[in-house]
Write an enzyme that holds these catalytic residues in place. Structure first.
Site: not given
Lengths: 191, 291
Positions: A48, A79, A169, A171
């Site tokens: 976040e 992100c 993402h 990852e």
């Protein structure tokens, strides 16, 4: 080479695992004293952005990292990391590191039901898997920013000098190519 | 739910890791929680301590109230439905909730079956007291697990017990010979593949948070050191004297759970903690709901 991963909140372990597969060692940045450690690049993970931004300020890490990025420290934001690096955020007054000439659109694909996976072309790499989780995209870019990937007309990856951002993402999938791309960026700054 | 959707739902839980999910009952509380650094909020009409005090049947919150909270914050919003109440879950999906908590805090709607969560596109988090419960919920489609703890008590003992139980069972399965896994799967009442995953990776196949009774930064750090990947705080924040300060301190405690010096600073001057009820004084054990 040693790469630091901002470990205040979010999916930082996943980045450490990707770098380990590439044989790159990592350290975690959790508080100001960790900034004294030696590192050649920085990854800002998903999570976040409101939480990470707040902790960067309150743990007194924001200005130090901002100065280093401005001085050329290679940085890779995914992100939430993209949002932290954006100079402005279309639907949020607050900015954070604000070092990259991009306008981020937060939660651009809506709530979790809008999260999705697809494959898409990435400049210089080719087609790669892309996982978008309550993802932002880049509304617009200005001087010095090269667009690296667009998904249905929206910018989802970009680079400005030593700053690399993706709204997806890398990852979360097995494909190591975007991390390799960043490691190559870091390698060029080490002499 | 397709396999891709399930992966995306597990992925969202990964993004919440290292964070604090806070119970809120109004848009104002949601804003306070977001400003204090919550990585998500749980929207509910009454926090567990008040549910416990009020007694009676406790149900899903009014969708209008949940929508008010969705409009107030930019972070993910979760909401609870009763165990087995798939119609409540359908309603929560219809208002595009980010995560459904099929929760023992509410009165169970079904005393035998949990919701078939594989039928939904939105993700579910479920409570568990031990590894068997956790894997059974995952088999039903949960993409995130939390300890049950004992909600609304401010007493962390049960969350500790549940987390220790899960970790101990994970260690035990991790050290088993492969041919012993079949019998373990039978005993736990779960598919072999899930036990095999735990054996190979020495962790749950989904993110595992602590919940139930966390009231202080030290409680949060304790749960993180015991292996939680993040923390739910329910009554502990808005039942305390200074919610803003306590919430922010718990957020920092979760990030730096191993730094006792920082934890000492964070624990100073937080005002009154929630009063709490000891385990022995509880008449209703919510953790015994749904197994």
């Amino acid at each position: 080479m040693q790469i630091a991963v901002l470990a205040l909140q979010g999916a930082f372990i996943e980045h450490e695992q990707m770098l380990a597969k590439l044989g790159v060692s990592t350290i975690e940045l959790r508080q100001k004293s960790d900034l004294a450690k030696s590192f050649d690049g920085l990854i800002i993970p998903g999570g976040e952005s409101t939480v990470q931004g707040k902790l960067l300020r309150e743990l007194d890490m924001l200005n130090d990292l901002k100065a280093r990025i401005k001085n050329g420290l290679p940085v890779f934001g995914t992100c939430a990391g993209l949002i932290l690096l954006a100079k402005s955020i279309q639907n949020d007054e607050r900015t954070h590191l604000a070092t990259m000439n991009i306008v981020a659109v937060r939660n651009a694909y809506g709530r979790q039901l809008g999260s999705f996976y697809d494959e898409c072309a990435f400049e210089g790499i080719g087609k790669i898997p892309m996982t978008f989780i309550r993802a932002p995209y880049i509304g617009s870019v200005s001087e010095g920013v090269e667009i690296l990937a667009e998904y249905h007309g929206n910018i989802v990856a970009a680079r400005q000098g030593n700053q690399l951002v993706t709204s997806f993402h890398p990852e979360l999938n097995d494909d190591l190519s975007v991390h390799q791309y960043f490691v190559d960026m870091v390698q060029k700054t080490i002499k | 739910m397709s396999q891709k959707r399930y992966e995306l739902n597990k992925n969202l839980a990964q993004m919440l890791k290292g964070g604090v999910i806070m119970d809120v009952t109004t848009p104002e509380q949601a804003k306070i929680a977001e400003a204090a650094g919550a990585c998500a909020v749980m929207a509910l009409e009454r926090i567990p301590a008040d549910i416990r005090a009020a007694g009676g049947v406790s149900r899903m919150s009014d969708p209008k109230m949940i929508k008010g909270i969705q409009a107030a914050v930019s972070i993910p919003v979760m909401a609870k439905c009763r165990i087995g109440h798939f119609a409540e879950a359908q309603i929560l999906q219809a208002i595009e909730i980010d995560y459904i908590d099929e929760s023992e805090v509410l009165s169970p709607a079904d005393d035998k079956y949990h919701i078939d969560k594989t039928k939904f596109d939105v993700p579910f988090v479920c409570g568990a007291k031990d590894l068997g419960e956790a894997l059974r919920r995952i088999n039903e489609g949960a993409s995130m697990i939390r300890t049950k703890g004992e909600p609304g008590t401010g007493d962390v003992v049960q969350a500790v017990r549940h987390m220790r139980m899960m970790q101990a069972e994970i260690r035990r399965i991790g050290s088993m010979a492969e041919d012993e896994l079949f019998d373990t799967a039978k005993q736990l009442g779960v598919p072999y593949e899930l036990v095999q995953y735990v054996h190979e990776y020495k962790k749950l196949p989904v993110v595992n948070f602590a919940a139930g009774g966390v009231a202080t930064p030290a409680d949060a750090a304790l749960m993180m050191q015991l292996g939680a990947e993040g923390v739910f705080v329910g009554s502990g924040i808005f039942k305390s004297g200074n919610p803003e300060k306590r919430a922010a301190a718990i957020v920092k405690a979760v990030t730096n759970f191993n730094d006792a010096k920082l934890l000492a600073e964070l624990s100073e001057d937080l005002g009154e903690a929630m009063v709490g009820i000891n385990e022995q004084e509880i008449e209703l054990l919510m953790a015994e709901r749904g197994k």
